[in-house]
Motif scaffolding. Sequence first.
Motif, PDB file in Angstrom:
ATOM      1  N   VAL A   5       0.850  -1.191   0.000  1.00 42.94           N
ATOM      2  CA  VAL A   5       0.000   0.000   0.000  1.00 42.94           C
ATOM      3  C   VAL A   5       0.882   1.237   0.000  1.00 42.94           C
ATOM      4  CG1 VAL A   5      -1.802   1.280   1.215  1.00 42.94           C
ATOM      5  CG2 VAL A   5      -1.806  -1.228   1.258  1.00 42.94           C
ATOM      6  N   VAL A   6       0.613   2.161  -0.943  1.00 46.23           N
ATOM      7  CA  VAL A   6       1.389   3.401  -1.033  1.00 46.23           C
ATOM      8  C   VAL A   6       0.437   4.582  -1.172  1.00 46.23           C
ATOM      9  CG1 VAL A   6       3.489   2.361  -1.961  1.00 46.23           C
ATOM     10  CG2 VAL A   6       1.662   3.063  -3.524  1.00 46.23           C
ATOM     11  N   ALA A   7       0.988   5.776  -0.994  1.00 51.56           N
ATOM     12  CA  ALA A   7       0.139   6.973  -0.926  1.00 51.56           C
ATOM     13  C   ALA A   7      -0.350   7.446  -2.283  1.00 51.56           C
ATOM     14  CB  ALA A   7       0.890   8.102  -0.213  1.00 51.56           C
ATOM     15  N   THR A   8       0.491   7.314  -3.321  1.00 55.88           N
ATOM     16  CA  THR A   8       0.119   7.882  -4.615  1.00 55.88           C
ATOM     17  C   THR A   8       0.128   6.833  -5.722  1.00 55.88           C
ATOM     18  OG1 THR A   8       2.389   8.428  -5.275  1.00 55.88           O
ATOM     19  CG2 THR A   8       1.209  10.045  -3.901  1.00 55.88           C
ATOM     20  N   LYS A   9      -0.558   7.166  -6.804  1.00 54.53           N
ATOM     21  CA  LYS A   9      -0.611   6.259  -7.949  1.00 54.53           C
ATOM     22  C   LYS A   9       0.763   6.125  -8.593  1.00 54.53           C
ATOM     23  CE  LYS A   9      -3.269   5.314 -12.136  1.00 54.53           C
ATOM     24  NZ  LYS A   9      -4.351   5.781 -13.041  1.00 54.53           N
ATOM     25  N   ASP A  10       1.522   7.219  -8.625  1.00 53.14           N
ATOM     26  CA  ASP A  10       2.870   7.172  -9.210  1.00 53.14           C
ATOM     27  C   ASP A  10       3.762   6.185  -8.455  1.00 53.14           C
ATOM     28  OD1 ASP A  10       2.259   8.982 -11.167  1.00 53.14           O
ATOM     29  OD2 ASP A  10       3.114  10.725 -10.133  1.00 53.14           O
ATOM     30  N   GLU A  11       3.677   6.217  -7.124  1.00 53.08           N
ATOM     31  CA  GLU A  11       4.473   5.277  -6.317  1.00 53.08           C
ATOM     32  C   GLU A  11       4.051   3.838  -6.601  1.00 53.08           C
ATOM     33  OE1 GLU A  11       5.502   6.725  -2.049  1.00 53.08           O
ATOM     34  OE2 GLU A  11       3.582   7.647  -2.557  1.00 53.08           O
ATOM     35  N   ALA A  12       2.754   3.652  -6.764  1.00 55.62           N
ATOM     36  CA  ALA A  12       2.244   2.311  -7.030  1.00 55.62           C
ATOM     37  C   ALA A  12       2.723   1.809  -8.393  1.00 55.62           C
ATOM     38  CB  ALA A  12       0.720   2.313  -6.969  1.00 55.62           C
ATOM     39  N   GLU A  13       2.687   2.696  -9.393  1.00 54.96           N
ATOM     40  CA  GLU A  13       3.132   2.303 -10.740  1.00 54.96           C
ATOM     41  C   GLU A  13       4.626   2.008 -10.756  1.00 54.96           C
ATOM     42  OE1 GLU A  13       1.762   5.585 -13.059  1.00 54.96           O
ATOM     43  OE2 GLU A  13      -0.215   4.659 -13.446  1.00 54.96           O
TER      44      GLU A  13
ATOM     45  N   LYS B 228     -12.717  -3.555   0.553  1.00 59.81           N
ATOM     46  CA  LYS B 228     -13.495  -4.365  -0.399  1.00 59.81           C
ATOM     47  C   LYS B 228     -12.868  -4.389  -1.790  1.00 59.81           C
ATOM     48  CE  LYS B 228     -16.699  -0.584  -1.545  1.00 59.81           C
ATOM     49  NZ  LYS B 228     -16.217  -0.387  -2.919  1.00 59.81           N
ATOM     50  N   ASN B 229     -12.129  -3.336  -2.159  1.00 61.04           N
ATOM     51  CA  ASN B 229     -11.494  -3.312  -3.476  1.00 61.04           C
ATOM     52  C   ASN B 229     -10.378  -4.359  -3.571  1.00 61.04           C
ATOM     53  OD1 ASN B 229     -13.169  -1.185  -4.112  1.00 61.04           O
ATOM     54  ND2 ASN B 229     -11.648   0.391  -3.768  1.00 61.04           N
ATOM     55  N   ILE B 230      -9.682  -4.583  -2.457  1.00 60.07           N
ATOM     56  CA  ILE B 230      -8.656  -5.626  -2.430  1.00 60.07           C
ATOM     57  C   ILE B 230      -9.307  -6.989  -2.599  1.00 60.07           C
ATOM     58  CG2 ILE B 230      -6.974  -6.813  -0.950  1.00 60.07           C
ATOM     59  CD1 ILE B 230      -6.301  -4.094   0.271  1.00 60.07           C
TER      60      ILE B 230
ATOM     61  N   TYR C 161      -3.288   3.589  -2.711  1.00 58.05           N
ATOM     62  CA  TYR C 161      -3.216   2.640  -3.829  1.00 58.05           C
ATOM     63  C   TYR C 161      -2.483   1.373  -3.376  1.00 58.05           C
ATOM     64  CZ  TYR C 161      -4.658   6.641  -6.593  1.00 58.05           C
ATOM     65  OH  TYR C 161      -5.363   7.722  -7.093  1.00 58.05           O
ATOM     66  N   ALA C 162      -2.839   0.264  -4.025  1.00 59.48           N
ATOM     67  CA  ALA C 162      -2.243  -1.014  -3.626  1.00 59.48           C
ATOM     68  C   ALA C 162      -1.866  -1.851  -4.830  1.00 59.48           C
ATOM     69  CB  ALA C 162      -3.220  -1.789  -2.741  1.00 59.48           C
ATOM     70  N   ILE C 163      -0.885  -2.736  -4.594  1.00 62.37           N
ATOM     71  CA  ILE C 163      -0.568  -3.816  -5.522  1.00 62.37           C
ATOM     72  C   ILE C 163      -0.827  -5.095  -4.749  1.00 62.37           C
ATOM     73  CG2 ILE C 163       1.173  -4.901  -6.981  1.00 62.37           C
ATOM     74  CD1 ILE C 163       1.843  -1.436  -5.772  1.00 62.37           C
ATOM     75  N   ILE C 164      -1.477  -6.047  -5.373  1.00 61.66           N
ATOM     76  CA  ILE C 164      -1.920  -7.263  -4.701  1.00 61.66           C
ATOM     77  C   ILE C 164      -1.204  -8.473  -5.290  1.00 61.66           C
ATOM     78  CG2 ILE C 164      -3.923  -8.738  -4.210  1.00 61.66           C
ATOM     79  CD1 ILE C 164      -5.644  -6.168  -4.654  1.00 61.66           C
ATOM     80  N   HIS C 165      -0.759  -9.358  -4.417  1.00 53.29           N
ATOM     81  CA  HIS C 165      -0.156 -10.622  -4.870  1.00 53.29           C
ATOM     82  C   HIS C 165      -0.918 -11.779  -4.234  1.00 53.29           C
ATOM     83  CE1 HIS C 165       2.857 -13.421  -6.321  1.00 53.29           C
ATOM     84  NE2 HIS C 165       2.866 -13.981  -5.120  1.00 53.29           N
ATOM     85  N   VAL C 166      -1.371 -12.717  -5.054  1.00 55.91           N
ATOM     86  CA  VAL C 166      -2.033 -13.923  -4.560  1.00 55.91           C
ATOM     87  C   VAL C 166      -1.080 -15.095  -4.781  1.00 55.91           C
ATOM     88  CG1 VAL C 166      -3.933 -15.546  -4.933  1.00 55.91           C
ATOM     89  CG2 VAL C 166      -4.371 -13.081  -4.922  1.00 55.91           C
ATOM     90  N   SER C 167      -0.661 -15.720  -3.683  1.00 56.25           N
ATOM     91  CA  SER C 167       0.310 -16.816  -3.786  1.00 56.25           C
ATOM     92  C   SER C 167      -0.345 -18.184  -3.853  1.00 56.25           C
ATOM     93  CB  SER C 167       1.263 -16.783  -2.590  1.00 56.25           C
ATOM     94  OG  SER C 167       0.537 -16.866  -1.376  1.00 56.25           O
TER      95      SER C 167
END
Length: 310
Positions: free
Chosen positions: A180-188, A232-234, A257-263
């Motif tokens: 989880v990060v604060a901005t979309k740029d950091e997430a990208e 709920k978005n996650i 913003y988040a990036i999700i990994h499903v293992s």
Amino acid sequence: MKYGRNLEARPASSQKRKLKTKPLLLLIAILFAFNVLWFIGWLIPDADKKPKQTGEEVASVAGEPITREQWMTAMEAEIGRETLLELVNGKVMEAAAKQYAIDVSDQEIDLEVALIRSVDGRSYTGLDIEKMRQKIRSNLILEKVLTKDIVVEDDAIDEHYEENTSLYNISTAYRTAIIVVATKDEAEQAVDELSKGSSFDVLAKERSTDLASASLGGDIGYINMSTDAIDKNIVEVAIDMKPDSTSEVVALSDGTYAIIHVSEVVEGQTFKLDDVKDHIKRELALEQLPQSVSPEAFWDDFDAKWFYGK
């Protein structure tokens, strides 16, 4: 003459024996030397195998060293007591299983894992599946020891099952980790680094603002479509993902913003009464105990001692 010929033949025979003996003596000498060298090598430890000195420098800041001893002391203060407690309790429970002839099958552990995933998927965050199973095994041994003499009627088991059927109708679960990060740029930027081979675990620890999961490499445990403790978005993104896959940037409801990994994806299943009868019996028996009991209650029984004393 015959006697003389025999006398003359003897030196020749002796010479042949000497010639045949030389290679054998040489071989013995070589083997002896090899054994001596091997023994010397065994006595003198390899420099690489020598224990590290406690004063060894493992890091430095502005020229000020941080020693191995300081590092190990800090780690012990942080997690040492809890880690040792877990090890001792595990050994105590194994001793109890042997003492009381208690068996825990893989099928029983499988059932508990499935129920945990359904009811409280975050119970074992940060643990790989083998460590998770070992903790469940120790807990099952404890429960069986505590309830071995408690009688539970079949009618009570049947009634409990009928009233809680939904608990045994388990949805598909997804082992999920997040950054989880604060901005979309950091997430990208994080997505780009992951696509180039960066470790999700490491990036989560370095970048994620969700402190609870960041320390665990982003791990938030098992989630499913009914999980309500997670954004709920996650959940919506995760339940559409395949095992060992990573999402693109996901906007969260709080503006981060988040990036999700499903293992891992564990398919849902339904358990019939016969499948969970022993589990329910144990649960109802535990409710009859006047108070909860931990493995430490058995330390004296099995002469358990540890570094931290009483």
